[in-house]
Design a protein around this motif. Structure first.
Motif, PDB file in Angstrom:
ATOM      1  N   ARG A   1       0.682 -18.552  13.261  1.00  0.00           N
ATOM      2  CA  ARG A   1       0.390 -18.028  11.964  1.00  0.00           C
ATOM      3  C   ARG A   1      -0.854 -17.263  11.837  1.00  0.00           C
ATOM      4  O   ARG A   1      -1.113 -16.118  11.269  1.00  0.00           O
ATOM      5  CB  ARG A   1       0.637 -19.036  10.844  1.00  0.00           C
ATOM      6  CG  ARG A   1       0.625 -18.530   9.432  1.00  0.00           C
ATOM      7  CD  ARG A   1       0.677 -19.555   8.331  1.00  0.00           C
ATOM      8  NE  ARG A   1       1.142 -19.070   7.097  1.00  0.00           N
ATOM      9  CZ  ARG A   1       0.339 -18.650   6.271  1.00  0.00           C
ATOM     10  NH1 ARG A   1      -0.683 -18.312   6.773  1.00  0.00           N
ATOM     11  NH2 ARG A   1       0.885 -18.090   5.031  1.00  0.00           N
TER      12      ARG A   1
ATOM     13  N   SER B   1      -1.675 -13.413  10.989  1.00  0.00           N
ATOM     14  CA  SER B   1      -2.466 -12.641  10.014  1.00  0.00           C
ATOM     15  C   SER B   1      -3.699 -11.882  10.320  1.00  0.00           C
ATOM     16  O   SER B   1      -4.082 -11.222   9.542  1.00  0.00           O
ATOM     17  CB  SER B   1      -3.132 -14.177   9.084  1.00  0.00           C
ATOM     18  OG  SER B   1      -4.085 -14.829   9.784  1.00  0.00           O
ATOM     19  N   ARG B   2      -4.104 -12.003  11.511  1.00  0.00           N
ATOM     20  CA  ARG B   2      -5.289 -11.368  12.038  1.00  0.00           C
ATOM     21  C   ARG B   2      -4.875  -9.965  12.886  1.00  0.00           C
ATOM     22  O   ARG B   2      -5.594  -9.350  13.579  1.00  0.00           O
ATOM     23  CB  ARG B   2      -6.042 -12.088  13.006  1.00  0.00           C
ATOM     24  CG  ARG B   2      -6.771 -13.326  12.150  1.00  0.00           C
ATOM     25  CD  ARG B   2      -7.781 -14.265  12.996  1.00  0.00           C
ATOM     26  NE  ARG B   2      -9.084 -13.246  13.081  1.00  0.00           N
ATOM     27  CZ  ARG B   2     -10.199 -13.685  13.499  1.00  0.00           C
ATOM     28  NH1 ARG B   2     -10.491 -15.047  13.646  1.00  0.00           N
ATOM     29  NH2 ARG B   2     -11.191 -12.934  13.770  1.00  0.00           N
TER      30      ARG B   2
ATOM     31  N   GLY C   1       2.523 -15.235   9.132  1.00  0.00           N
ATOM     32  CA  GLY C   1       1.082 -14.814   8.975  1.00  0.00           C
ATOM     33  C   GLY C   1       0.911 -13.487   8.865  1.00  0.00           C
ATOM     34  O   GLY C   1       0.156 -12.828   8.001  1.00  0.00           O
ATOM     35  N   ARG C   2       1.868 -12.803   9.306  1.00  0.00           N
ATOM     36  CA  ARG C   2       1.832 -11.132   9.100  1.00  0.00           C
ATOM     37  C   ARG C   2       2.038 -10.757   7.843  1.00  0.00           C
ATOM     38  O   ARG C   2       1.384  -9.935   7.207  1.00  0.00           O
ATOM     39  CB  ARG C   2       2.853 -10.610  10.125  1.00  0.00           C
ATOM     40  CG  ARG C   2       2.315 -10.535  11.613  1.00  0.00           C
ATOM     41  CD  ARG C   2       3.249  -9.424  12.593  1.00  0.00           C
ATOM     42  NE  ARG C   2       3.189  -8.362  12.010  1.00  0.00           N
ATOM     43  CZ  ARG C   2       2.285  -7.405  12.463  1.00  0.00           C
ATOM     44  NH1 ARG C   2       1.265  -7.657  13.121  1.00  0.00           N
ATOM     45  NH2 ARG C   2       2.294  -5.970  12.143  1.00  0.00           N
TER      46      ARG C   2
ATOM     47  N   ALA D   1       1.728 -12.850   4.983  1.00  0.00           N
ATOM     48  CA  ALA D   1       0.675 -13.151   4.103  1.00  0.00           C
ATOM     49  C   ALA D   1      -0.400 -12.136   4.129  1.00  0.00           C
ATOM     50  O   ALA D   1      -1.260 -11.861   3.171  1.00  0.00           O
ATOM     51  CB  ALA D   1       0.230 -14.497   4.582  1.00  0.00           C
ATOM     52  N   ALA D   2      -0.605 -11.415   5.378  1.00  0.00           N
ATOM     53  CA  ALA D   2      -1.810 -10.615   5.398  1.00  0.00           C
ATOM     54  C   ALA D   2      -1.468  -9.035   5.094  1.00  0.00           C
ATOM     55  O   ALA D   2      -2.150  -8.203   5.131  1.00  0.00           O
ATOM     56  CB  ALA D   2      -2.331 -10.486   6.963  1.00  0.00           C
TER      57      ALA D   2
END
Length: 373
Positions: free
Chosen positions: A196, A200-201, A226-227, A229-230
């Motif tokens: 995750r 996200s990064r 994660g992707r 959410a970002a």
């Protein structure tokens, strides 16, 4: 629409400890050079300090050794155990190797294994937090102007006293890739935060060779969460799945080689079962959480977790894996000891020339059928 599946290569590596060290290093080099020649996109190299079966002690040194022999492939550290390194040391070495391979480098990082931690007297620290702090300091070293004054829980990076811009002293060299090489994490646990966080990064990741299908599925789902959410695209093209694969011209040869008791795959899974069991993590080799213990027997692990057969059969098994775990971007063919070198090389050739084209034709056909429905 399903993207084409890319083909990469991964070696931990794992060889019988009785083999001559120079021979296994030469064999590993030959395998990566062959992967480059056959058009494999990436080659990830593992690293261990005190392990006479997993024999590459520096992934960066091994990659540098291959730089001139492999003009096309992108290398990856799989992984650089940052809890073993000071961030300034790791940043300097990664930057140099990125230049040596002309920007064809992925920085895979992790905390490292317990045996290495014991060897360097670091059994008491939180090595996950330590590795995370190390990568953050490395990124700052590459991003910030000197002199450096970076303080953390585990590491301090400074160049205040030595700094002299006129002669370049106290100034860290930066990678060829700007702002730095792509970053990847490896993951073995289904509930780990790594996938995750990587998503996200905008980083990428790898599911280990020896984990079961439900673990891989959890990794991909976490990465996509994660992707999303970002605010990034909902694509798993940055996720890699490593698998043990053996391809032969006929089914009988494939099964004989892949499942022989004294073969490379049996040795590999015996090593990994022993290591996971000692860490209380043998469940990671199950295909589902409720799978019976009988499925963890060595013979069954080899049967379940090694994809073996003719090009057509292996392509079908890879497509079935993608249906089970979800879409991912790259399949990493795991390199094992070449018990029979001619068959080992032939398997890699068939994987590139016949299996992956079959897989991608099937994916393209599925996508076009879906688009027209």
């Amino acid at each position: 629409m399903q993207d084409a599946l890319k083909l990469g290569f991964f070696i931990q590596p794992v060889h019988p400890p009785a083999r001559r060290y120079a021979d296994v290093l030469r064999e590993d080099r030959e395998a990566v050079v062959l992967a480059d020649r056959l058009g494999y996109r990436e080659a990830f190299i593992g690293e261990h300090l005190v392990d006479s079966a997993e024999t590459i002690t520096s992934s960066l040194a091994f990659i540098a050794h291959l730089a001139d022999a492999c003009p096309s492939i992108t290398f990856g550290t799989g992984v650089l155990p940052l809890a073993n390194y000071h961030p300034a040391m790791a940043a300097a070495q990664v930057a140099m190797v990125d230049h040596l391979v002309q920007g064809r480098l992925v920085l895979g990082f992790g905390p490292g294994v317990a045996a290495d931690a014991e060897a360097i007297g670091d059994t008491g620290s939180d090595r996950n937090r330590k590795a995370q702090e190390a990568i953050e300091q490395m990124l700052r070293i590459w991003r910030e102007e000197p002199p450096y004054q970076i303080d953390g829980e585990f590491y301090t990076t400074r160049s205040l006293r030595s700094f002299n811009r006129d002669i370049g002293l106290g100034v860290a060299l930066r990678p060829l890739q700007h702002p730095h090489p792509p970053v990847a994490i490896t993951s073995i646990r289904p509930g780990g935060a790594g996938p995750r966080a990587a998503g996200s990064r905008g980083w990428t990741g790898i599911s280990a060779t020896y984990v079961g299908a439900y673990v891989v599925r959890a990794h991909i789902e976490g990465y996509l969460e994660g992707r999303r959410a970002a605010g990034l695209s909902s694509s798993a093209s940055g996720w890699r799945v490593a698998r043990s694969i053996f391809v032969a011209d006929d089914e009988a040869t494939a099964k004989r080689y892949a499942r022989r008791d004294d073969g490379a795959h049996s040795f590999y899974f015996r090593v990994m079962r022993t290591k996971l069991a000692s860490a209380g993590a043998l469940d990671l080799m199950r295909d589902s959480p409720g799978q019976p213990d009988s499925e963890l027997a060595l013979e069954r692990c080899v049967e379940r977790l090694v994809i073996a057969g003719t090009p057509e059969s292996v392509a079908d098994q890879i497509l079935a894996l993608r249906r089970e775990v979800g879409e991912f971007g790259t399949l990493l063919y795991t390199g094992h000891d070449w018990v029979e070198p001619a068959l080992g090389r032939r398997s890699m050739e068939l994987m590139a020339s016949e299996v992956i084209p079959r897989v991608n034709r099937a994916l393209a056909l599925t996508s076009s059928s879906g688009a027209g429905s």
